[in-house]
Design a protein around this motif. Sequence first.
Motif, PDB file in Angstrom:
ATOM      1  N   ARG A 146       5.500 -15.263 -11.600  1.00 14.50           N
ATOM      2  CA  ARG A 146       4.980 -13.831 -11.259  1.00 14.50           C
ATOM      3  C   ARG A 146       3.257 -13.875 -11.904  1.00 14.50           C
ATOM      4  O   ARG A 146       2.570 -13.166 -11.239  1.00 14.50           O
ATOM      5  CB  ARG A 146       5.659 -12.994 -12.647  1.00 14.50           C
ATOM      6  N   ALA A 147       2.976 -14.983 -12.986  1.00 13.71           N
ATOM      7  CA  ALA A 147       1.681 -15.246 -13.360  1.00 13.71           C
ATOM      8  C   ALA A 147       0.633 -15.515 -12.330  1.00 13.71           C
ATOM      9  O   ALA A 147      -0.965 -14.972 -12.481  1.00 13.71           O
ATOM     10  CB  ALA A 147       1.859 -15.690 -14.500  1.00 13.71           C
ATOM     11  N   TYR A 148       1.398 -16.443 -11.295  1.00  9.61           N
ATOM     12  CA  TYR A 148       0.357 -17.573 -10.710  1.00  9.61           C
ATOM     13  C   TYR A 148       0.287 -15.753  -9.930  1.00  9.61           C
ATOM     14  O   TYR A 148      -0.755 -15.857  -8.646  1.00  9.61           O
ATOM     15  CB  TYR A 148       1.265 -18.225 -10.131  1.00  9.61           C
ATOM     16  N   ARG A 149       1.467 -15.227  -8.840  1.00  7.36           N
ATOM     17  CA  ARG A 149       0.882 -14.191  -8.237  1.00  7.36           C
ATOM     18  C   ARG A 149       0.211 -13.213  -8.191  1.00  7.36           C
ATOM     19  O   ARG A 149      -0.499 -12.593  -6.990  1.00  7.36           O
ATOM     20  CB  ARG A 149       2.397 -13.759  -8.012  1.00  7.36           C
ATOM     21  N   GLN A 150       0.139 -13.177  -9.516  1.00  9.13           N
ATOM     22  CA  GLN A 150      -1.043 -11.829 -10.414  1.00  9.13           C
ATOM     23  C   GLN A 150      -2.387 -12.601 -10.218  1.00  9.13           C
ATOM     24  O   GLN A 150      -3.073 -11.619  -9.938  1.00  9.13           O
ATOM     25  CB  GLN A 150      -0.512 -11.501 -11.561  1.00  9.13           C
ATOM     26  N   LEU A 151      -2.960 -13.604 -10.270  1.00  9.74           N
ATOM     27  CA  LEU A 151      -3.643 -14.022  -9.903  1.00  9.74           C
ATOM     28  C   LEU A 151      -4.862 -14.356  -8.647  1.00  9.74           C
ATOM     29  O   LEU A 151      -5.331 -14.239  -8.301  1.00  9.74           O
ATOM     30  CB  LEU A 151      -3.766 -15.311 -10.567  1.00  9.74           C
ATOM     31  N   TRP A 152      -3.742 -14.545  -7.968  1.00  6.08           N
ATOM     32  CA  TRP A 152      -3.477 -14.706  -6.291  1.00  6.08           C
ATOM     33  C   TRP A 152      -3.678 -12.580  -5.583  1.00  6.08           C
ATOM     34  O   TRP A 152      -5.198 -12.610  -4.992  1.00  6.08           O
ATOM     35  CB  TRP A 152      -2.384 -15.078  -5.304  1.00  6.08           C
ATOM     36  N   LYS A 153      -2.837 -11.610  -6.755  1.00  4.03           N
ATOM     37  CA  LYS A 153      -3.210 -10.208  -6.315  1.00  4.03           C
ATOM     38  C   LYS A 153      -4.620 -10.445  -6.899  1.00  4.03           C
ATOM     39  O   LYS A 153      -5.667  -9.140  -6.395  1.00  4.03           O
ATOM     40  CB  LYS A 153      -2.410  -9.502  -6.629  1.00  4.03           C
ATOM     41  N   LYS A 154      -4.857 -10.444  -8.355  1.00  3.13           N
ATOM     42  CA  LYS A 154      -6.971 -10.442  -8.778  1.00  3.13           C
ATOM     43  C   LYS A 154      -7.560 -10.358  -7.892  1.00  3.13           C
ATOM     44  O   LYS A 154      -8.117 -10.413  -7.657  1.00  3.13           O
ATOM     45  CB  LYS A 154      -6.775 -11.149 -10.020  1.00  3.13           C
ATOM     46  N   ILE A 155      -7.176 -12.183  -7.355  1.00  2.39           N
ATOM     47  CA  ILE A 155      -8.167 -12.757  -5.608  1.00  2.39           C
ATOM     48  C   ILE A 155      -8.237 -11.930  -4.937  1.00  2.39           C
ATOM     49  O   ILE A 155      -9.881 -11.169  -4.412  1.00  2.39           O
ATOM     50  CB  ILE A 155      -8.238 -13.879  -5.629  1.00  2.39           C
ATOM     51  N   PHE A 156      -7.359 -11.251  -4.434  1.00  4.31           N
ATOM     52  CA  PHE A 156      -7.515 -10.757  -3.089  1.00  4.31           C
ATOM     53  C   PHE A 156      -8.265  -8.444  -3.577  1.00  4.31           C
ATOM     54  O   PHE A 156      -8.712  -8.375  -2.789  1.00  4.31           O
ATOM     55  CB  PHE A 156      -6.047 -10.214  -2.631  1.00  4.31           C
ATOM     56  N   ILE A 157      -7.774  -8.606  -4.590  1.00  8.58           N
ATOM     57  CA  ILE A 157      -8.446  -6.751  -5.442  1.00  8.58           C
ATOM     58  C   ILE A 157      -9.934  -7.229  -5.392  1.00  8.58           C
ATOM     59  O   ILE A 157     -11.145  -6.397  -4.757  1.00  8.58           O
ATOM     60  CB  ILE A 157      -7.976  -6.580  -6.502  1.00  8.58           C
ATOM     61  N   ARG A 166     -10.314  -7.227   5.726  1.00  8.61           N
ATOM     62  CA  ARG A 166      -9.755  -6.007   6.720  1.00  8.61           C
ATOM     63  C   ARG A 166      -9.447  -4.740   6.243  1.00  8.61           C
ATOM     64  O   ARG A 166      -9.438  -4.892   4.740  1.00  8.61           O
ATOM     65  CB  ARG A 166      -8.575  -6.690   7.415  1.00  8.61           C
ATOM     66  N   ALA A 167     -10.493  -3.266   6.532  1.00  5.44           N
ATOM     67  CA  ALA A 167      -9.731  -2.944   5.816  1.00  5.44           C
ATOM     68  C   ALA A 167      -8.122  -2.195   5.764  1.00  5.44           C
ATOM     69  O   ALA A 167      -7.515  -1.757   4.396  1.00  5.44           O
ATOM     70  CB  ALA A 167     -10.744  -1.328   6.728  1.00  5.44           C
ATOM     71  N   ASP A 168      -7.123  -2.519   6.324  1.00  3.92           N
ATOM     72  CA  ASP A 168      -5.779  -2.801   6.097  1.00  3.92           C
ATOM     73  C   ASP A 168      -5.582  -2.942   5.593  1.00  3.92           C
ATOM     74  O   ASP A 168      -4.263  -3.158   5.626  1.00  3.92           O
ATOM     75  CB  ASP A 168      -5.090  -1.981   7.972  1.00  3.92           C
ATOM     76  N   LEU A 169      -5.796  -4.322   4.870  1.00  2.00           N
ATOM     77  CA  LEU A 169      -5.539  -5.516   4.105  1.00  2.00           C
ATOM     78  C   LEU A 169      -4.060  -4.449   2.501  1.00  2.00           C
ATOM     79  O   LEU A 169      -4.843  -3.827   2.154  1.00  2.00           O
ATOM     80  CB  LEU A 169      -6.238  -6.743   3.013  1.00  2.00           C
ATOM     81  N   ASP A 170      -3.486  -5.006   2.841  1.00  2.00           N
ATOM     82  CA  ASP A 170      -2.224  -5.281   1.848  1.00  2.00           C
ATOM     83  C   ASP A 170      -2.989  -5.732   0.451  1.00  2.00           C
ATOM     84  O   ASP A 170      -1.787  -6.780   0.328  1.00  2.00           O
ATOM     85  CB  ASP A 170      -1.133  -4.988   1.768  1.00  2.00           C
ATOM     86  N   VAL A 171      -2.563  -5.281  -0.112  1.00  2.00           N
ATOM     87  CA  VAL A 171      -3.185  -6.873  -1.544  1.00  2.00           C
ATOM     88  C   VAL A 171      -1.900  -7.297  -1.914  1.00  2.00           C
ATOM     89  O   VAL A 171      -1.978  -8.671  -2.274  1.00  2.00           O
ATOM     90  CB  VAL A 171      -4.524  -6.708  -3.064  1.00  2.00           C
ATOM     91  N   ASP A 172      -0.674  -6.705  -2.006  1.00  2.00           N
ATOM     92  CA  ASP A 172       0.282  -7.553  -2.647  1.00  2.00           C
ATOM     93  C   ASP A 172       0.904  -7.904  -1.137  1.00  2.00           C
ATOM     94  O   ASP A 172       1.400  -9.129  -1.578  1.00  2.00           O
ATOM     95  CB  ASP A 172       1.366  -6.484  -3.063  1.00  2.00           C
TER      96      ASP A 172
END
Length: 214
Positions: A146-157, A166-172
């Motif tokens: 989960r920590a690894y996934r959260q780091l990836w989510k942080k990058i997309f945010i 893209r405007a419609d990108l869902d970060v999750d």
Amino acid sequence: MAAKAAAAKRNDRAAPPRQPSPHVKQKQDRRRSAILDAAAGVFAERGYFNATMKDIADRLGMRPASLYHYYPSKEAALEEMCRLSGVEFCERLRAIIAKGGPAVAMVRAGMLGHLTSDRRAYVENFVFSRRNLPAGVVKELNTLARAYRQLWKKIFIHGVERGEWRADLDVDVAADAVLALCNSAATTLPRRKNADEGAALKWVELFLQGTRKR
């Protein structure tokens, strides 16, 4: 005299075990690493349930009895390789994020690090075999995942804030997608010819084409 001898024996039993010299410890660490590498390869090829300690020993050209000196069971080897790879992958991605810069560059570096790591077989075992470990260990490893996934989510945010996606990108969804792609590719690339950074980069660019702002 008898009392002194008895006291000496008690002191001997209480004495801490002698620590190996730095040279011996380095040699032991190299051996443990070689055993983990061999175990990861055997588990990935034969399947965790089908693999045996003898299979690992045979790959290394050593006696099974010597193997047990380092790992008492294949479960112990699986636990250590999963924990080691989970921690390393999180640390690598944190370092990429800490450097800053465009999110696209972070994604490229993070994906290449995942796909070209010399621990690709560890990844396969982490993803598909960790559920076979004791519940407490699985809980710990799931926390790392989960920590690894959260780091990836942080990058997309970060990329959303910079207007890179893209405007419609869902970060999750993006975080889940990059992990699914990386974990799948990490198990197939080693079995393909010419599975080098160039081959991995094709996967990276394919993913980025679907996320970048046009």
